[in-house]
Design a protein around this motif. Structure first.
Motif, PDB file in Angstrom:
ATOM      1  N   LYS A  98       5.376  -8.949  -2.213  1.00 31.74           N
ATOM      2  CA  LYS A  98       4.958  -7.779  -1.445  1.00 31.74           C
ATOM      3  C   LYS A  98       5.808  -7.630  -0.177  1.00 31.74           C
ATOM      4  CE  LYS A  98       0.329  -7.258  -1.893  1.00 31.74           C
ATOM      5  NZ  LYS A  98      -1.080  -7.294  -1.481  1.00 31.74           N
ATOM      6  N   TYR A  99       6.034  -8.766   0.479  1.00 30.40           N
ATOM      7  CA  TYR A  99       6.843  -8.770   1.701  1.00 30.40           C
ATOM      8  C   TYR A  99       8.263  -8.274   1.409  1.00 30.40           C
ATOM      9  CZ  TYR A  99       9.575 -10.796   5.555  1.00 30.40           C
ATOM     10  OH  TYR A  99      10.446 -10.983   6.592  1.00 30.40           O
ATOM     11  N   GLN A 100       8.822  -8.728   0.279  1.00 29.82           N
ATOM     12  CA  GLN A 100      10.174  -8.329  -0.091  1.00 29.82           C
ATOM     13  C   GLN A 100      10.228  -6.821  -0.383  1.00 29.82           C
ATOM     14  OE1 GLN A 100      12.965 -10.170  -0.093  1.00 29.82           O
ATOM     15  NE2 GLN A 100      14.242  -8.485  -0.807  1.00 29.82           N
ATOM     16  N   LEU A 101       9.251  -6.316  -1.108  1.00 30.20           N
ATOM     17  CA  LEU A 101       9.226  -4.895  -1.453  1.00 30.20           C
ATOM     18  C   LEU A 101       8.980  -4.022  -0.227  1.00 30.20           C
ATOM     19  CD1 LEU A 101       7.139  -5.030  -4.766  1.00 30.20           C
ATOM     20  CD2 LEU A 101       9.583  -4.573  -4.571  1.00 30.20           C
ATOM     21  N   ASN A 102       8.156  -4.523   0.672  1.00 30.96           N
ATOM     22  CA  ASN A 102       7.779  -3.753   1.850  1.00 30.96           C
ATOM     23  C   ASN A 102       8.901  -3.673   2.880  1.00 30.96           C
ATOM     24  OD1 ASN A 102       5.752  -2.163   2.941  1.00 30.96           O
ATOM     25  ND2 ASN A 102       4.840  -3.840   4.091  1.00 30.96           N
ATOM     26  N   ASN A 103       9.607  -4.794   3.068  1.00 31.97           N
ATOM     27  CA  ASN A 103      10.618  -4.864   4.133  1.00 31.97           C
ATOM     28  C   ASN A 103      12.053  -4.844   3.629  1.00 31.97           C
ATOM     29  OD1 ASN A 103       8.819  -5.528   6.642  1.00 31.97           O
ATOM     30  ND2 ASN A 103       8.115  -6.939   5.065  1.00 31.97           N
ATOM     31  N   ASN A 104      12.224  -5.196   2.342  1.00 32.44           N
ATOM     32  CA  ASN A 104      13.554  -5.227   1.727  1.00 32.44           C
ATOM     33  C   ASN A 104      14.590  -5.959   2.594  1.00 32.44           C
ATOM     34  OD1 ASN A 104      15.402  -4.694  -0.323  1.00 32.44           O
ATOM     35  ND2 ASN A 104      16.088  -2.799   0.632  1.00 32.44           N
ATOM     36  N   PRO A 105      14.271  -7.200   3.031  1.00 32.64           N
ATOM     37  CA  PRO A 105      15.228  -7.926   3.871  1.00 32.64           C
ATOM     38  C   PRO A 105      16.418  -8.428   3.062  1.00 32.64           C
ATOM     39  CG  PRO A 105      13.390  -9.349   3.304  1.00 32.64           C
ATOM     40  CD  PRO A 105      13.058  -7.993   2.754  1.00 32.64           C
ATOM     41  N   THR A 106      17.545  -8.576   3.719  1.00 33.17           N
ATOM     42  CA  THR A 106      18.724  -9.182   3.097  1.00 33.17           C
ATOM     43  C   THR A 106      18.742 -10.661   3.477  1.00 33.17           C
ATOM     44  OG1 THR A 106      19.961  -7.120   3.253  1.00 33.17           O
ATOM     45  CG2 THR A 106      21.239  -9.137   2.927  1.00 33.17           C
ATOM     46  N   SER A 112       0.822  -1.225   0.000  1.00 32.11           N
ATOM     47  CA  SER A 112       0.000   0.000   0.000  1.00 32.11           C
ATOM     48  C   SER A 112       0.847   1.262   0.000  1.00 32.11           C
ATOM     49  CB  SER A 112      -0.931   0.009   1.220  1.00 32.11           C
ATOM     50  OG  SER A 112      -1.799  -1.094   1.179  1.00 32.11           O
ATOM     51  N   LYS A 113       2.004   1.205   0.685  1.00 31.69           N
ATOM     52  CA  LYS A 113       2.847   2.404   0.769  1.00 31.69           C
ATOM     53  C   LYS A 113       3.432   2.799  -0.588  1.00 31.69           C
ATOM     54  CE  LYS A 113       7.254   0.192   2.094  1.00 31.69           C
ATOM     55  NZ  LYS A 113       8.287   0.105   3.146  1.00 31.69           N
ATOM     56  N   PHE A 114       3.448   1.847  -1.548  1.00 31.31           N
ATOM     57  CA  PHE A 114       3.883   2.162  -2.909  1.00 31.31           C
ATOM     58  C   PHE A 114       2.698   2.369  -3.842  1.00 31.31           C
ATOM     59  CE2 PHE A 114       7.675  -0.554  -1.642  1.00 31.31           C
ATOM     60  CZ  PHE A 114       8.487   0.538  -1.393  1.00 31.31           C
ATOM     61  N   LEU A 115       1.639   1.582  -3.640  1.00 34.42           N
ATOM     62  CA  LEU A 115       0.487   1.629  -4.547  1.00 34.42           C
ATOM     63  C   LEU A 115      -0.257   2.959  -4.435  1.00 34.42           C
ATOM     64  CD1 LEU A 115      -1.290   0.171  -6.595  1.00 34.42           C
ATOM     65  CD2 LEU A 115      -2.578  -0.811  -4.674  1.00 34.42           C
ATOM     66  N   PHE A 116      -0.432   3.444  -3.206  1.00 30.56           N
ATOM     67  CA  PHE A 116      -1.179   4.706  -3.015  1.00 30.56           C
ATOM     68  C   PHE A 116      -0.465   5.896  -3.672  1.00 30.56           C
ATOM     69  CE2 PHE A 116      -2.339   8.462  -0.427  1.00 30.56           C
ATOM     70  CZ  PHE A 116      -3.705   8.483  -0.708  1.00 30.56           C
ATOM     71  N   PRO A 117       0.845   6.091  -3.415  1.00 27.97           N
ATOM     72  CA  PRO A 117       1.541   7.209  -4.086  1.00 27.97           C
ATOM     73  C   PRO A 117       1.549   7.061  -5.609  1.00 27.97           C
ATOM     74  CG  PRO A 117       2.844   6.411  -2.239  1.00 27.97           C
ATOM     75  CD  PRO A 117       1.739   5.428  -2.443  1.00 27.97           C
ATOM     76  N   LEU A 118       1.663   5.809  -6.104  1.00 28.50           N
ATOM     77  CA  LEU A 118       1.652   5.587  -7.557  1.00 28.50           C
ATOM     78  C   LEU A 118       0.323   6.031  -8.147  1.00 28.50           C
ATOM     79  CD1 LEU A 118       2.905   4.367 -10.166  1.00 28.50           C
ATOM     80  CD2 LEU A 118       1.839   2.193  -9.512  1.00 28.50           C
TER      81      LEU A 118
END
Length: 493
Positions: A431-439, A38-44
């Protein structure tokens, strides 16, 4: 002048409509794919709406002179084209996800009637009255081929054999003029040194296929972004198409813990000598000893059940890779790079690799992934080579340059991979990867054993196998359980 102004107004309105349609097409495909948090979809969404509003106002109201009007029109057309291409590519991605998660309810088995290359038999009509050998183990396939030929008035004199070796010996000694084999057995034949030229000194005069139920299904976790899970990665060595059952030539268990961001890859060599396990209906020789690669002939589910029994674990999902169709993907990607360690340079009739980085085309990559006779480690090195090819594909597929051939790559991937993981679970992971960007931390382990020659159930004869070193099997189980429990496999000694 008024006519020009009127034309300009109409053109501006039409372009505004096209702009809105193309922008909403892009947004629709983004929302449909459902991978953006949502944090990317809303601004887009806000950005697209605002951008459209600005250009519509510029086109219709504020660009008065010719130069500004032309600039606005060109930029608007550029945005429209970019939105359409973006939506199209996203749609392709969605189609691929739908395709690879739509596991077929049935798997195909291809059956061939084969004669020697030197035989005078050129087509199926000349098979009438000819002697044919078949395997008792392949009774269903043999019956299908013989019945279809009989319906056309072509009757063969059948002799059944208990082992592949006995069948081939009878064929080459002239006891039978032809043989019936399941195409999934062709790789087994080529692996037998005495029959390594089987492809070149024989030919197919009749071919048919039959379907068997695919019992492979997921044991899903409740939340794939927080609960650990196991995935069986099975590389199928089929030559008749991705939907066909074939030997499991690549066997890896990916243990994924989303909380600790750890992935453990546990490899099992294809010649590992195991007790076969399967569900009712898979058609395997339950409880028989055989190479683990042969379990794939009865479907991915048989490989999964056998691995579960071997390691004492639960496998939640399967991920099947068609190694023969991988060549198409390598071609579309323009080849792959593999790294050859010092002392492992080799040359065969199909490929040549030197120490260091090698760029391989599709056929070379497939040959490299299958080769084992050139290495003293045999199957162990083949397993490493296959991992190299798969990692090379991942590396090429994630380069920005793939955008120029994205549609073709997506089409090819749809015919190369299949998974019991659902579309929603895959998009949740993205979505999890994009949201949290874990290594992610990657860990590896491979079970080991000693070489021997023992009876293999599917062959009905003795063959080269790897007898498991049970201490490595226990180590693999402990490492997998450690990662599932939130620890590192490297802590297990």
């Amino acid at each position: 002048m008024k006519e020009q102004s009127k034309f300009s107004k109409v053109l501006s309105i039409l372009l505004s409509v096209v702009l809105v349609i193309s922008s909403f097409y892009l947004l629709y495909q983004v929302i449909r794919l459902n991978v953006l948090p949502s944090k990317f979809l809303f601004p887009l969404t806000i950005g697209v709406v605002v951008l459209d509003a600005i250009f519509i106002l510029l086109l219709v109201y504020f660009s008065k002179n010719v130069v500004s009007k032309i600039i606005c029109i060109v930029l608007t057309l550029f945005i429209c084209v970019a939105s359409c291409f973006g939506g199209y590519y996203i749609s392709k991605t969605q189609n691929v996800l739908s395709s690879i998660t739509n596991v077929a309810k049935h798997a195909k088995n291809t059956v061939s009637v084969i004669v020697k290359e030197s035989s005078s038999i050129k087509n199926k009509s000349q098979l009438n009255g000819v002697s044919v050998g078949s395997l008792r183990l392949n009774e269903q396939g043999s019956k299908k081929a013989l019945k279809e030929l009989s319906d056309e008035g072509i009757v063969l004199n059948q002799t059944e054999y208990d082992s592949m070796t006995a069948l081939l010996e009878a064929f080459y000694n002239g006891e039978v003029d032809s043989i019936i084999i399941n195409e999934s057995s062709r790789s087994q034949i080529l692996d037998m040194e005495a029959y390594s030229n089987f492809d070149s000194n024989t030919r197919v005069v009749y071919q048919t296929s039959y379907k068997v139920k695919n019992n492979d299904s997921a044991t899903s976790v409740s939340d794939i972004t927080s609960k650990p899970f196991n995935v069986l990665i099975s590389g199928s060595d089929t030559r008749g198409g991705f939907d066909e059952n074939g030997r499991s030539d690549v066997i890896m268990i990916a243990t994924v813990n989303p909380k600790t961001h750890t992935i453990l890859l546990t490899s099992v060599p294809r010649d590992f000598y195991v007790t076969t396990a399967c569900d009712a209906g898979d058609g395997c020789m339950q409880g028989a000893l055989d190479k683990i690669t042969h379990t794939g002939i009865h479907g991915t589910n048989t490989t999964k059940r056998t691995v579960e029994q071997l390691l004492g674990i639960e496998i939640n999902y399967t991920f099947k890779v068609g190694f023969d169709t991988v060549t198409e993907l390598v071609d579309v990607l323009g080849g792959v790079d593999v790294y050859v360690e010092p002392g492992y340079a080799t040359t065969t009739s199909e490929f040549s690799v030197h120490e260091g980085v090698n760029h391989l085309n599709a056929q070379q990559a497939l040959a490299f992934a299958r080769e084992r006779y050139s290495y003293t480690e045999g199957d162990r090195q083949r397993t490493k080579n296959q991992q190299q090819v798969l990692m090379g594909i991942v590396k090429e597929a994630t380069k920005p340059s793939v955008i120029t051939n994205y549609a073709a790559i997506m089409d090819t991937m749809a015919n190369t991979f299949s998974t019991t993981m659902s579309n929603e679970e895959i998009t949740d992971l993205i979505k999890y990867q994009l949201n949290n960007n874990p290594t992610w931390k990657m860990e590896q382990y491979m079970v080991d054993g000693t070489g021997d020659t023992l009876m293999c159930a599917e062959l009905g004869d003795a063959a080269s196998v790897m007898v498991p070193d049970q201490s490595t099997v226990k180590m693999a189980k402990d490492k997998i359980n450690a990662v599932l429990a939130g620890k590192s496999s490297e802590d297990v000694k």
